[in-house]
Scaffold this active site. Sequence first.
Site, short mmCIF file in Angstrom:
data_model
loop_
_atom_site.label_atom_id
_atom_site.label_comp_id
_atom_site.label_asym_id
_atom_site.label_seq_id
_atom_site.Cartn_x
_atom_site.Cartn_y
_atom_site.Cartn_z
CE1 TYR A 121 35.95 -2.02 34.18
CE2 TYR A 121 36.55 -0.08 32.93
CZ TYR A 121 35.78 -0.69 33.90
OH TYR A 121 34.82 0.04 34.56
CB THR A 131 29.56 -3.21 46.81
OG1 THR A 131 30.07 -3.66 45.55
CG2 THR A 131 29.57 -4.35 47.80
P1 NAD Z 1 31.80 -2.55 42.89
O1 NAD Z 1 32.89 -3.55 42.93
O2 NAD Z 1 31.45 -1.83 44.13
O3 NAD Z 1 30.46 -3.20 42.33
C1 NAD Z 1 30.45 -4.25 41.40
C2 NAD Z 1 29.33 -5.20 41.75
O4 NAD Z 1 29.33 -6.25 40.77
C3 NAD Z 1 29.52 -5.86 43.11
O5 NAD Z 1 28.30 -5.85 43.85
C4 NAD Z 1 29.94 -7.26 42.77
O6 NAD Z 1 29.60 -8.24 43.74
C5 NAD Z 1 29.20 -7.50 41.44
N1 NAD Z 1 29.81 -8.58 40.69
C6 NAD Z 1 31.13 -8.73 40.40
N2 NAD Z 1 31.33 -9.89 39.75
C7 NAD Z 1 30.11 -10.48 39.61
C8 NAD Z 1 29.68 -11.70 39.04
N3 NAD Z 1 30.55 -12.56 38.51
N4 NAD Z 1 28.37 -11.98 39.08
C9 NAD Z 1 27.48 -11.13 39.67
N5 NAD Z 1 27.84 -9.97 40.23
C10 NAD Z 1 29.15 -9.64 40.20
O7 NAD Z 1 32.23 -1.54 41.75
P2 NAD Z 1 31.52 -0.27 41.10
O8 NAD Z 1 32.58 0.72 40.87
O9 NAD Z 1 30.29 0.12 41.83
O10 NAD Z 1 31.14 -0.86 39.66
C11 NAD Z 1 29.83 -0.89 39.14
C12 NAD Z 1 29.92 -0.72 37.64
O11 NAD Z 1 30.43 0.58 37.34
C13 NAD Z 1 30.84 -1.71 36.94
O12 NAD Z 1 30.24 -2.17 35.76
C14 NAD Z 1 32.07 -0.88 36.63
O13 NAD Z 1 32.77 -1.36 35.51
C15 NAD Z 1 31.43 0.46 36.36
N6 NAD Z 1 32.36 1.59 36.45
C16 NAD Z 1 32.91 1.94 37.64
C17 NAD Z 1 33.79 3.02 37.69
C18 NAD Z 1 34.44 3.45 38.96
O14 NAD Z 1 35.33 4.32 38.91
N7 NAD Z 1 34.08 2.90 40.10
C19 NAD Z 1 34.10 3.73 36.51
C20 NAD Z 1 33.51 3.33 35.32
C21 NAD Z 1 32.63 2.28 35.29
#
Ligand code: NAD
Length: 253
Positions: A149, A11
């Site tokens: 985090y 996702t």
């Molecule tokens: P998201 O929740 O859509 O995606 C996270 C993904 O990680 C998902 O597919 C989920 O199933 C997978 N995941 C979670 N726990 C897991 C586990 N235990 N084992 C395997 N897979 C696992 O969120 P996103 O926003 O797309 O996040 C992606 C990355 O971006 C993350 O590392 C997040 O910290 C980082 N990030 C996001 C934002 C934001 O604003 N969305 C900002 C800064 C950093």
Amino acid sequence: MGIYAITGGATGIGDAVKNRLRTQGHEVLVIDIKSADIQADLSSEEGRGWANSELARIAVDGLDGFVACAGLGPHVMPYSLITRVNYFGAKASVEGARDLVAQKNGAIVVVSSTSAVFDYEDNFLTLLHEDKEEEACAAADKLDGQTAYGAAKYALTHWMRQHSAAYAAGGVRMNAIAPGYTNTPLNAMAQASSEYAAAIAAYKASIPIGFAGEPEDQASAVCYLLSPEARFICGSVLFVDGGSDAQMRPGEF
Ligand code: NAD
């Protein structure tokens, strides 16, 4: 065409990276807790071991690139789960992919965060740096989610910087992106909750460029860093945040 692997490709940002690479004609292997080619829970040592051995079995001729994207948001409890997935899981997945990426002189991108730049408690960071997972997790459960985090992202980014020269010497370019607020499932729940909605709306309104990021904004940066266009970029952290970091820390770079 190349072959890439990505954690967290089910996702959000990971899904957008996967789609972009596939649109370019590449093969992409997804490692995730759900909807994956390699279904694995990166919060556990067992899951990390399974992910790494399956990846080595499938990508036997090596990888052109690897993206460590899987992560949990700051509102997920217990907070130790954030430490396990966002730091220990991410690091173990990069270490597992290193030799495969080296086989093809490829690139690694680690997904950090703008929250990685703040000061976090030295004792907690030391536990992360020294790989003391159980002690770090016990400590994380006594912190607040934002700190657990941000500290995990800080430690992961430092780890990337500390190891990028050695990885480069082995033929692997490693960089990070630091996303700012991006509309993904990770934020959707918090945004819908009465507890966090107002703070999130205020934060989004403060983004200098005038809008929040979309997963595709992050994916274009990741795919650029993976590509030969970025062949001289190594050990860098690319902020993809609409100007938030520059606004918060104008004197730092
Ligand atoms: P998201 O929740 O859509 O995606 C996270 C993904 O990680 C998902 O597919 C989920 O199933 C997978 N995941 C979670 N726990 C897991 C586990 N235990 N084992 C395997 N897979 C696992 O969120 P996103 O926003 O797309 O996040 C992606 C990355 O971006 C993350 O590392 C997040 O910290 C980082 N990030 C996001 C934002 C934001 O604003 N969305 C900002 C800064 C950093």
